[in-house]
Design an enzyme around this catalytic site. Structure first.
Site, mmCIF file in Angstrom:
data_model
loop_
_atom_site.group_PDB
_atom_site.id
_atom_site.type_symbol
_atom_site.label_atom_id
_atom_site.label_comp_id
_atom_site.label_asym_id
_atom_site.label_seq_id
_atom_site.Cartn_x
_atom_site.Cartn_y
_atom_site.Cartn_z
ATOM 1 N N GLU A 94 -1.511 -14.396 4.337
ATOM 2 C CA GLU A 94 -0.082 -14.358 4.733
ATOM 3 C C GLU A 94 0.381 -15.768 5.327
ATOM 4 O OE1 GLU A 94 1.344 -11.491 4.805
ATOM 5 O OE2 GLU A 94 -0.166 -10.129 4.688
ATOM 6 N N VAL A 127 -10.675 -0.304 7.310
ATOM 7 C CA VAL A 127 -11.711 -1.109 7.677
ATOM 8 C C VAL A 127 -11.995 -2.089 6.327
ATOM 9 C CG1 VAL A 127 -14.239 -1.407 8.013
ATOM 10 C CG2 VAL A 127 -12.904 0.064 9.579
ATOM 11 N N GLY A 177 -5.375 -4.922 -1.159
ATOM 12 C CA GLY A 177 -4.787 -4.581 -2.520
ATOM 13 C C GLY A 177 -4.122 -3.251 -2.395
ATOM 14 N N GLY A 231 -1.610 -14.760 -2.815
ATOM 15 C CA GLY A 231 -1.209 -13.566 -1.963
ATOM 16 C C GLY A 231 -2.306 -13.196 -1.088
ATOM 17 N N GLY A 244 -10.466 -1.621 3.117
ATOM 18 C CA GLY A 244 -9.697 -1.230 1.768
ATOM 19 C C GLY A 244 -10.251 -0.104 1.094
ATOM 20 N N LYS A 263 -5.872 -1.222 11.016
ATOM 21 C CA LYS A 263 -7.018 -1.516 11.817
ATOM 22 C C LYS A 263 -6.652 -1.975 13.407
ATOM 23 C CE LYS A 263 -6.190 -5.314 9.343
ATOM 24 N NZ LYS A 263 -5.379 -5.610 7.791
ATOM 25 N N VAL A 297 0.868 -1.158 -0.044
ATOM 26 C CA VAL A 297 -0.072 -0.109 0.034
ATOM 27 C C VAL A 297 0.956 1.230 -0.045
ATOM 28 C CG1 VAL A 297 -1.737 1.170 1.205
ATOM 29 C CG2 VAL A 297 -1.885 -1.138 1.154
ATOM 30 N N GLU A 337 -10.017 6.037 6.876
ATOM 31 C CA GLU A 337 -11.077 5.322 6.083
ATOM 32 C C GLU A 337 -10.513 3.926 5.427
ATOM 33 O OE1 GLU A 337 -14.089 4.382 4.727
ATOM 34 O OE2 GLU A 337 -14.053 6.706 4.723
ATOM 35 N N LYS A 349 -12.011 -4.730 12.958
ATOM 36 C CA LYS A 349 -12.898 -3.704 12.244
ATOM 37 C C LYS A 349 -14.163 -3.970 12.577
ATOM 38 C CE LYS A 349 -10.014 -5.124 8.039
ATOM 39 N NZ LYS A 349 -9.951 -6.199 6.874
#
Length: 436
Positions: free
Chosen positions: A191, A133, A313, A188, A135, A106, A17, A130, A206
């Site tokens: 984890e 929670v 993502g 992917g 994405g 989160k 990210v 934002e 979340k």
């Protein structure tokens, strides 16, 4: 041409990210400046290892391992490190210095959100989250602003893409949980250590955030009931499909009445929980496929609202992060303090045992006369009524699937304990909650 000074942006983290946030800031700086009303200057990217391989090639001169110094000189700090420390300390330092904060963390917001919000309020700064929670899905702002004048009664959603991918694969491909998890890891989605996802910890964090926002009440992570998907079997999936249903891991945040005959309003309580549920195939959440997320909000005036999209993502989550960044930059240009989160309702939290639900209980029992009546009587003895019964006989053993009417979780727990002691019950195969 912008007359406002450049806003100094410190980015902490350059993973999937963070690297996308950096790339977009560098590639579209003029466009962001036009939207924000001021240039957004990326002054540095804090990383653990300058030489680590990254998804995006970033200017080496921006990379630094001195995260403390980077934070100290920033107007806005974007935290994408993950985990509790050093993120918590760095953000508290940033807020103490008057900087605003954007985070997608989160776990940090769930565990230390009130501490961060209080620190921001002292200096008139802002904490935006934002992306923490779901994405790319805009759900924090709708709850915080758009629905601030309404009375939210329930927030229910699929907020973990890994578990949704696994359960979807079990339904559509007939995979076992282990097989679906292996594919999720290869693609992917999961984890190397998938515990946070498959045991429900990620979704519970979340749920904490969603419940706190929706009901203007602080809901500690420790108060969120959590069950993951490790107990979901192929037999349970097949059982749901025979009934025209789909299994999903769902976060449910509800406003519960104080009790029969008591008024609503101040007497209401809050429940937040995460566990697998069985949904009709026609339910909107049942149609959420692959690793997608969706959040279903019910409010008294607005009615039912559904927010759907990518829950993870790099580019997708970066979109939500940059939305927060531009919003905060606009506040800098316009002037005035940050907006504090509302937790003034202070509704009490309902114990999980008082939550009402319908359940489906699958049992393997001895194949002999009178067993069904004995079990039905035992269930009724604990104040739970049976709505439906399905029976299948194989190899001298009978499988009973009992569908209950609505009952408290505490009564269902008593029923299960009694069934375990019943001689005619060989084992309890599964227990799943039903939502219609």
């Amino acid at each position: 041409m912008n007359s406002y000074r450049s806003l100094r942006i410190a980015l902490l983290g350059a993973g999937s990210v963070g690297s996308q946030v950096a790339r977009l800031l560098l590639e579209h700086g003029d466009e962001f400046a036009a939207r924000a009303g001021a240039p957004l200057e990326l002054v540095g990217i804090g990383v653990r290892d300058v030489d680590a391989k990254r998804d995006v090639e970033l200017p080496r001169e921006l990379l630094t391992t001195d995260l403390g110094a980077l934070v100290a000189g920033a107007d806005i700090v974007v935290e994408l490190l993950g985990g509790i420390e050093p993120a918590r300390t760095l953000l508290l330092d940033a807020l103490a210095a008057g900087a605003d904060v954007v985070t997608a963390n989160k776990a940090l917001v769930a565990a230390h959100g009130p501490e961060l919000f209080a620190a921001a309020e002292i200096v008139g700064a802002q904490v935006a989250y934002e992306a923490a929670v779901a994405g790319a899905i805009p759900i924090i702002r709708p709850l915080e602003h758009s629905l601030a004048g309404d009375r939210v009664t329930r927030v229910m959603g699929i907020v973990n893409g890994t578990t949704n991918f696994i359960l979807d694969r079990m339904h559509t491909e007939g995979s076992t949980l282990e097989e679906a998890l292996a594919i999720a890891t290869e693609l992917g989605y999961a984890e190397a250590d998938p515990t946070a996802d498959i045991e429900g910890y990620d979704a519970a964090s979340k749920a904490t955030i969603l419940a706190s926002l929706a009901f203007h009440t602080e809901v500690p992570a420790s108060e969120v009931h959590r069950e993951g998907i490790t107990g979901v079997t192929s037999d349970m999936v097949a059982q749901a499909e025979r009934a025209g249903r789909v299994l999903k891991l769902v976060a449910i945040c509800e406003r519960l009445p104080a009790g029969e005959g008591q008024p609503g309003g101040a007497g209401d309580r809050v429940s937040a929980r995460v566990h697998p549920v069985s949904l009709p195939a026609t339910h909107p959440l049942a149609a959420v496929r692959q690793a997608m997320n969706a959040v279903f909000v019910t409010a008294e005036a607005a009615g039912d609202l559904m927010f759907y999209g990518a829950g993870a993502g790099g580019p997708e989550t970066a979109s939500a992060v940059l939305g927060d960044l531009v919003s905060i930059a606009r506040r800098h240009v316009a002037g005035g303090p940050g907006t504090a989160g509302s937790t003034h309702a202070k509704l009490p939290l309902a114990p999980f045992g008082e939550v009402l639900a319908r359940h489906e209980i699958a049992l393997t029992v001895a194949d002999q006369p009178g067993v069904l009546s004995v079990i039905a009587g035992l269930v009724a003895l604990h104040g739970v009524s049976v709505e439906s019964v399905r029976q299948d006989v194989r190899d001298g053993a009978a499988t009973l699937v009992l569908g209950t009417h609505t009952a408290t979780e505490a009564r269902i727990a008593e029923v299960l304990a009694a069934l375990e002691q019943q001689d005619d019950v060989e084992r309890i195969d599964s227990v799943i909650r039903l939502i219609d």
